[in-house]
Enzyme design. Structure first.
Site, PDB file in Angstrom:
ATOM      1  N   ASP A   1       0.870  -1.170   0.000  1.00  0.00           N
ATOM      2  CA  ASP A   1       0.000   0.000   0.000  1.00  0.00           C
ATOM      3  C   ASP A   1       0.913   1.228   0.000  1.00  0.00           C
ATOM      4  OD1 ASP A   1      -2.361   1.659   0.523  1.00  0.00           O
ATOM      5  OD2 ASP A   1      -1.589   1.789   2.574  1.00  0.00           O
TER       6      ASP A   1
ATOM      7  N   ASP B   1      -0.228   5.154   1.024  1.00  0.00           N
ATOM      8  CA  ASP B   1      -0.490   6.127   2.087  1.00  0.00           C
ATOM      9  C   ASP B   1      -0.564   5.440   3.445  1.00  0.00           C
ATOM     10  OD1 ASP B   1      -0.742   8.651   0.629  1.00  0.00           O
ATOM     11  OD2 ASP B   1      -2.429   7.671  -0.350  1.00  0.00           O
TER      12      ASP B   1
END
Length: 304
Positions: free
Chosen positions: A9, A11
């Site tokens: 991922d 953020d």
């Protein structure tokens, strides 16, 4: 079978970006004279909604506005989000972000060990491009074989679609890959795609339900930022999560027999919307990648 790929991922996982996102949202609201200001506590709640445009829309729908006014502002959501994205990427390019502890180390160890790297995120191509260039240099994009992002899939996290797309493009089955996430929505997305998942929470996601995670650590750790002692799942005295230890923890078990294999079979991923321009299957073609494409045409909508 052994682990072949790590899927990150962005953020909160590669970097703790959310305070900068919040600042960019508030600056956009001010520039566009909306009269909105998101506090840290308010933004923490809004992060339960994936997608920047969706977040703006959900907030707008909570405001006591006349129907005509609400419709008018709703029509401006793409404009608001585009302004926010420009402000955010400018701040990232100016050096306002660093990678979380241990991220650069783990990326290097993975590449040296022949492990492929990918990204599965609902943030925008522009945001990913800015972050990787600012923190990893001009070759940052080239570290990743696959970058799946933005609106490439119909359903965002916690749906598994973005991870299923990354796996399909890599040509790697879920049981041979590991997901790295920071939130419950990300965890649910990765687990639904059949992935063993490592969680490193931030302020924005502390307190989320991580019961389905394979391992939860405060961060990945490195020489300058060692892990606190006594981390469950790690050897005594481990100051960081080494690549070989991660591979050991995440390695799929071998079935004892055919009956055992049936019970160990990973769950099927839900249907995935094909990238614009057709479906993908098999490994990604090697070679240079245009930075902002996220492996699909430039018409892909931007999102976080």
């Amino acid at each position: 079978m052994s682990i072949e790929a790590l899927i990150f991922d962005v953020d909160g996982t590669l970097a703790d970006t959310e305070e900068l996102h919040r600042s960019a949202f508030n600056q956009a609201f001010e520039r566009l004279q909306l009269g909105w200001q998101w506090s840290r506590a308010e933004y923490r709640e809004l992060l339960k909604i994936t997608g920047g445009k969706e977040r703006i829309t959900a907030y707008l729908q909570q405001q006591p506005l006349a129907s005509a006014r609400q419709r008018a502002v709703l029509a401006r959501v793409p404009e608001i989000h585009a302004e926010k994205t420009a402000l955010y990427t400018a701040m990232v390019q100016a050096g306002h972000l660093t990678l979380r502890p241990g991220v650069a180390r783990l990326l290097q160890e993975a590449r040296q060990g022949g492990i492929r790297l990918a990204i599965a995120s609902t943030t925008t191509a522009a945001n990913i491009d800015a972050l990787l260039h600012a923190t990893l240099g001009a070759d940052g994009l080239d570290l990743f074989d696959v970058i799946a992002c933005g609106d490439q899939v119909r359903h965002k996290k916690p749906a598994p679609d973005i991870y299923a797309l990354a796996l399909d493009t890599l040509g790697v089955p879920a049981e041979r890959a590991v997901a790295l996430e920071d939130s419950s929505n990300g965890l649910r997305s990765a687990v639904a795609a059949g992935l063993w998942t490592l969680i490193t929470p931030t302020y924005w996601t502390e307190g989320d339900d991580f019961a389905a995670a394979g391992l939860v650590l405060p961060h990945l750790g490195d020489a300058e930022h060692p892990l606190p002692p006594g981390q469950p799942g790690l050897p005594a005295g481990a100051a960081w999560l080494a690549m070989d230890e991660l591979l050991r923890l995440a390695a799929p078990q071998r079935p004892f027999n055919e009956v055992h294999a049936l019970y160990m079979a990973p769950p099927r991923s839900l249907a995935v919307a094909a990238p614009q321009g057709g479906s993908r299957s098999g490994p990604a073609e090697p070679g240079p990648r245009t930075p902002l494409e996220c492996q699909v045409p430039r018409s892909v909508a931007e999102d976080h």
